[in-house]
Every structure is written in structure tokens, then in C-alpha cells.
Design a protein around this motif. Structure first.
Motif, PDB file in Angstrom:
ATOM      1  N   TYR A  35       0.755  -1.168  -0.012  1.00 53.64           N
ATOM      2  CA  TYR A  35       0.007   0.082   0.134  1.00 53.64           C
ATOM      3  C   TYR A  35       1.033   1.248   0.133  1.00 53.64           C
ATOM      4  CZ  TYR A  35      -3.549  -3.202   1.390  1.00 53.64           C
ATOM      5  OH  TYR A  35      -4.399  -4.262   1.375  1.00 53.64           O
ATOM      6  N   TRP A  69       0.901   5.580   0.705  1.00 50.95           N
ATOM      7  CA  TRP A  69       0.315   6.631   1.038  1.00 50.95           C
ATOM      8  C   TRP A  69       0.841   7.871   0.683  1.00 50.95           C
ATOM      9  CZ3 TRP A  69      -3.554   6.988   4.808  1.00 50.95           C
ATOM     10  CH2 TRP A  69      -4.173   5.813   5.543  1.00 50.95           C
ATOM     11  N   LYS A 124      -4.881   7.192   0.030  1.00 50.91           N
ATOM     12  CA  LYS A 124      -4.317   5.561   0.210  1.00 50.91           C
ATOM     13  C   LYS A 124      -4.401   4.959  -1.194  1.00 50.91           C
ATOM     14  CE  LYS A 124      -4.383   1.512   3.254  1.00 50.91           C
ATOM     15  NZ  LYS A 124      -5.027   0.561   4.293  1.00 50.91           N
TER      16      LYS A 124
END
Length: 350
Positions: free
Chosen positions: A126, A128, A139
Motif C-alpha cells: 500500500y 500513502w 491511500k
């Protein structure tokens, strides 16, 4: 012997170097021309060129990750640091820490933007993107990562050059894409007159929206025919949520088309199990068809026409035990014994 100089002290007769001013340089040249003799040789000192640009946009981006990332993510992070001269690095953050701690890390590093890579289950990545400390932040799920070190990318650009940012037209139509466009511009564009940047443009960052995802590509501009050659890295960003604050806060937008990696893997397992069950069902149906296809044929009375009954032999009962044959282990000895008996018979007859 020369005495030791104190730290910070300058040698006698030398002061601090002042920044050269073009007006002062011109005035010095004019004064030198006037002071020179009329008939003598005149010497002109040309001052070095001075850039009038000032580094006003002091954007600094902190690029780091959490613990548990794989080698591909680490290479991607290093590639972004090399492509962005206004970036800073930091040590990996522990997974037990909360995400709002990143705001304090950015404040200590004097950064107002952040790219944070978060790894989960050692297979899901992931990303950010945040404007610290006020926000907003977004995100993303990162997919299809290819780094600069891969041999598929044939282009090359000069280090520290400023990129052009190319956006899909859909970024101006949707409000959440417009917010992401402004966030991408502030993070990925190199500030003008940055000390580590170079004053030329030779590559392009493209952000394209396809299949509800953002596709990132990096191309080199070839001077000869202005064609593009891909450099790398390349990756796909699947938007999850946009938050009002930095690494948290009220949700401004949630992607309705997003599917978590756990759900995706679960659907793949269910589809494989459904295929297996279908194969088993087909096999059972085929077995049932084979059993049902067998037709029982009645007995044909003409089959026994050409059969001749065998003669019945009388049953003989042996009342005397049959003589047991001598067990001879060696056949050659038996033959020798028979020959000796025949020779004796011939002698007796003679």
C-alpha cells in the motif's frame, strides 16, 4: 612555526566572500576603465554569470517504508528517491506504531510531503501520499511494479533533471481526481532552482486513468525526433480512500470499485473449487450413463444347437496304492546304472 588557527577564524586579510551583484560588477568595470591610463593597455575583468533565480518553492518529500517489504518494493523506493532530487530518506518504521507518528517524523525531517510504503502479509503493498501535517492524504494499493533495474526499459535520463507531468483529461472532470492531480503535482514535480536539481527537462511522468486505476509511467524525451522511450519505474495505483487529514481523519472519497487483495484471493480459490466440483460432477454423470447404456439381451435358444455333449467316462476307483517312483536326484547316474544293467544282460546271453 605557524600558530594554530581557531575554529571559524579566517586568515588575516581575508574576509567572507560576498555574493556577486551584477550592478556592483559593472560599476567596478567602469571604475577600472576610468582609472586606466589613456595611452596604456586597458584590461577588462568580466564578472562570472550570476543566476537571478531564487529557490522559493521549498517542497521536501519524505520517502520511506514500514518493515516487512520485499526487494521489489525496496528497489521501487530507491528509484523514486533518485528521480526526485527534493526527496529525503528515513529508517523503516515499525509496524506496531500508529500512522499519525509519521507527521512527527516529517516535522523532524523538515518535510511537508510524504510517500509512505506500507507492507502487509509480505505480499500486499500500500502507498500513502500525504500533505503533512494538515492533509489531505490518499491511500492506494500498488500493483504490477517494475523497477529501473529491469532490462525491459531501454531509456535513460540525466540524474537530477526536472520532469514534465502529463495527466489524463479525466483528472479535470472528476472532483476526487482533481484533488489527486494537485497532490501529484506538489509531490512529484521538482521545485525550480532546487540545489540538487539540474536546469533542463528530459523526461516525462505520465498519469493515465484506465480500468478505474491510475497507471504511472516514466518516459525519456529523445532530442532528435522528440519521441518517447520508457525508462521506468512503472506501477499501477488502485485508489482506496481519500482522507481529509494526514494519515487519517474524515473520509472524503471511497472507491466503490475497489476490491481488497484478500477478497480477490478468496474469489480465485472459490473459482478453482467450483471447477473441481464441476469436473467431479461430469465424471459421475458419465458413470451413470455407462451403467444405463448396458442393454440386457435375452438368451437365444439357437445358441446350444451346435454344442455336442462329451462322452461320459466310467468312474474307476483304484483300490491299490500306486507304486512310488524312485526319486533320482542325478539323471546322469540313472543313465549309467541302466547302461551297466544292459551290459550284464548282453554278457549273460553271450
Amino acid at each position: 612555526a605557524a600558530g594554530k588557527r581557531k575554529r571559524g577564524a579566517l586568515p588575516p586579510g581575508k574576509g567572507k566572500r560576498a555574493r556577486s551583484d551584477p550592478r556592483a560588477a559593472e560599476a567596478a568595470v567602469e571604475a577600472a576603465v576610468e582609472a586606466a591610463p589613456a595611452g596604456g593597455r586597458q584590461e577588462y575583468s568580466i564578472p562570472p554569470p550570476v543566476s537571478q533565480g531564487k529557490w522559493k518553492n521549498k517542497e521536501r518529500v519524505l520517502i520511506f517504508s514500514s518493515r516487512g517489504i520485499n526487494f521489489r518494493t525496496r528497489h521501487l523506493m530507491q528509484d523514486l528517491r533518485t528521480l526526485m532530487p527534493h526527496s529525503k530518506a528515513d529508517t523503516k518504521m515499525d509496524r506496531k506504531d500508529q500512522l499519525f507518528v509519521i507527521n512527527e517524523v516529517c516535522e523532524m525531517k523538515n518535510c511537508n510531503k510524504c510517500i509512505f510504503f506500507e507492507a502487509k502479509k509480505k505480499q500486499d503493498l500500500y502507498m500513502w501520499l500525504s500533505n503533512t501535517p494538515q492533509g489531505p492524504s490518499a491511500k492506494f494499493l500498488v500493483q504490477n511494479v517494475h523497477t529501473l533495474a529491469e532490462l525491459k526499459m531501454t531509456g535513460n535520463c540525466l540524474r537530477g533533471s526536472r520532469p514534465l507531468l502529463s495527466f489524463d483529461p479525466i483528472f479535470d472532470k472528476e472532483p476526487h481526481y482533481a484533488l489527486l492531480k494537485e497532490l501529484f503535482i506538489q509531490i512529484f514535480s521538482t521545485p525550480q532552482y532546487h540545489p540538487k536539481s539540474q536546469p533542463f527537462v528530459d523526461h516525462v511522468f505520465t498519469f493515465t486513468v484506465t480500468d478505474e486505476r491510475i497507471w504511472f509511467r516514466n518516459y525519456q524525451i529523445i532530442e532528435e525526433d522528440a519521441s518517447l522511450v520508457e525508462i521506468g519505474p512503472r506501477f499501477v495505483l488502485n485508489l482506496i480512500k481519500i482522507f481529509q487529514g494526514s494519515f487519517g481523519g474524515p473520509t472524503l472519497y471511497e472507491n466503490p470499485h475497489y476490491q481488497s487483495p484478500n477478497m480477490h484471493r478468496r474469489l480465485i480459490r472459490l473459482s478453482v473449487a467450483a471447477k473441481f466440483r464441476e469436473k467431479q460432477h461430469v465424471k459421475e454423470v458419465q458413470k451413470m450413463k455407462k451403467k444405463g447404456s448396458k442393454v440386457l439381451v435375452k438368451e437365444d435358444p439357437t445358441e446350444v444347437v451346435f454344442e455336442t455333449p462329451a462322452e461320459e467316462k466310467p468312474v474307476e476307483i483304484q483300490l491299490v496304492k500306486p507304486e512310488s517312483k524312485p526319486i533320482v536326484k542325478d539323471k546322469k547316474k540313472l543313465r549309467k546304472i541302466q547302461r551297466k544293467k544292459q551290459k550284464k544282460l548282453f554278457r549273460t546271453e553271450a
